[in-house]
Design an enzyme around this catalytic site. Structure first.
Site, short mmCIF file in Angstrom:
data_model
loop_
_atom_site.label_atom_id
_atom_site.label_comp_id
_atom_site.label_asym_id
_atom_site.label_seq_id
_atom_site.Cartn_x
_atom_site.Cartn_y
_atom_site.Cartn_z
N CYS A 88 -0.12 2.16 -0.86
CA CYS A 88 0.07 3.60 -0.71
C CYS A 88 -0.67 4.33 -1.84
O CYS A 88 -0.51 4.01 -3.00
CB CYS A 88 1.56 3.89 -0.75
SG CYS A 88 1.99 5.41 -1.56
N GLU A 89 -1.51 5.29 -1.45
CA GLU A 89 -2.34 5.95 -2.46
C GLU A 89 -1.53 6.90 -3.35
O GLU A 89 -2.01 7.32 -4.38
CB GLU A 89 -3.51 6.67 -1.81
CG GLU A 89 -3.15 7.89 -1.01
CD GLU A 89 -4.39 8.54 -0.36
OE1 GLU A 89 -5.41 7.86 -0.21
OE2 GLU A 89 -4.30 9.73 -0.02
N HIS A 90 -0.33 7.24 -2.93
CA HIS A 90 0.46 8.17 -3.75
C HIS A 90 1.24 7.47 -4.85
O HIS A 90 1.52 8.06 -5.88
CB HIS A 90 1.43 8.96 -2.87
CG HIS A 90 0.73 9.79 -1.84
ND1 HIS A 90 1.15 9.87 -0.53
CD2 HIS A 90 -0.38 10.54 -1.94
CE1 HIS A 90 0.32 10.66 0.14
NE2 HIS A 90 -0.61 11.06 -0.69
N HIS A 91 1.65 6.23 -4.59
CA HIS A 91 2.49 5.53 -5.57
C HIS A 91 1.97 4.16 -5.96
O HIS A 91 2.58 3.48 -6.77
CB HIS A 91 3.91 5.33 -4.99
CG HIS A 91 4.55 6.59 -4.53
ND1 HIS A 91 4.53 7.00 -3.21
CD2 HIS A 91 5.23 7.55 -5.21
CE1 HIS A 91 5.16 8.16 -3.10
NE2 HIS A 91 5.59 8.52 -4.28
N GLN A 129 -0.89 5.98 5.85
CA GLN A 129 -0.85 5.33 7.16
C GLN A 129 -1.62 6.13 8.23
O GLN A 129 -2.27 5.57 9.09
CB GLN A 129 0.61 5.14 7.59
CG GLN A 129 0.73 4.33 8.87
CD GLN A 129 2.18 3.99 9.19
OE1 GLN A 129 3.01 3.88 8.31
NE2 GLN A 129 2.48 3.84 10.46
N HIS A 157 6.98 1.13 4.02
CA HIS A 157 6.39 1.63 2.78
C HIS A 157 7.35 1.34 1.63
O HIS A 157 8.47 1.85 1.64
CB HIS A 157 6.16 3.14 2.88
CG HIS A 157 5.13 3.49 3.91
ND1 HIS A 157 3.95 4.11 3.57
CD2 HIS A 157 5.07 3.30 5.26
CE1 HIS A 157 3.22 4.29 4.68
NE2 HIS A 157 3.89 3.81 5.70
N CYS A 159 7.34 2.39 -1.23
CA CYS A 159 7.69 3.59 -2.02
C CYS A 159 8.87 4.33 -1.39
O CYS A 159 9.54 5.11 -2.05
CB CYS A 159 6.49 4.51 -2.18
SG CYS A 159 5.74 5.03 -0.65
ZN LIG Z 1 4.02 6.17 -1.40
#
Ligand SMILES: [Zn+2]
Length: 197
Positions: A88-91, A129, A157, A159
């Protein structure tokens, strides 16, 4: 960004040094000592893991599809349960899931294993995703020029599991449809009923 010419040994070493130095910093900022025994090799291990997670940046995933065969077949071809892992690119937390890819050819098909390799190429990047789903559909469309393509991804996910909302078992489903699948709800239904079997 990794060096433009990752093949040269000199660039490879420079990239690795910078990566490992950054991980040492991260350990310090978190409040631990990068020189204590258990953490000494961690920057190297983290680097190896990240190179694995991001292999897809160093290839062109849709090139896998380019070995095409002529066919007469005009019905749905579907590859189910292509398992993948992504980040996941955010976390930077893992995403685990399966992709289902179906298409109705227009004179050309590709090898089934090639579709799985293409999925891996896009998964092994920093992702969301929704983008992954679309990239897979677009690659199929661009290379095979099918009558239609449909992609469904079901993924967990991490996260979502470990932090915040803590929904350990929630699965995110995303879809992308192109061509005849976008235009014709009956075709989408056919795809989804095969998915259930
Ligand atoms: Zn994430």
């Amino acid at each position: 960004m990794l060096h433009a010419d990752p093949e040269s040994l000199e660039n490879k070493m420079k990239d690795s040094r910078e990566f490992m130095e950054a991980v040492r910093k991260l350990i310090q900022v978190c409040g631990d000592d990068p020189d204590r025994q258990g953490l000494q090799e961690t920057p190297f291990r983290v680097m190896k893991k990240f190179l694995e997670y991001t292999e897809g940046y160093r290839e062109e995933p849709k090139a896998h599809l380019e070995k095409l065969f002529d066919v007469d077949h005009r019905d749905l071809i579907m590859v189910k349960d292509i398992d993948f892992d992504s980040v996941c690119e955010h976390h930077f937390a893992p995403i685990f899931g399966v992709a289902h890819v179906g298409y109705i050819p227009n004179g050309k098909i590709t090898g089934l294993s090639k579709i799985a390799r293409m999925v891996d190429g896009y998964a092994k990047r920093f992702q969301v995703q929704e983008r992954l789903t679309n990239q897979i559909a677009e690659a199929m469309e661009e290379v095979l020029r099918p009558q239609g393509v449909m992609v469904v991804i079901e993924a967990k996910h991490m996260c979502m599991c470990g932090r915040g909302v803590k929904k350990r078992d929630s699965v995110t489903v995303s879809t992308a449809s192109r061509g005849i699948f976008a235009e014709n709800p009956e075709k989408r239904k056919e795809f989804l009923s095969l998915l259930k079997n």
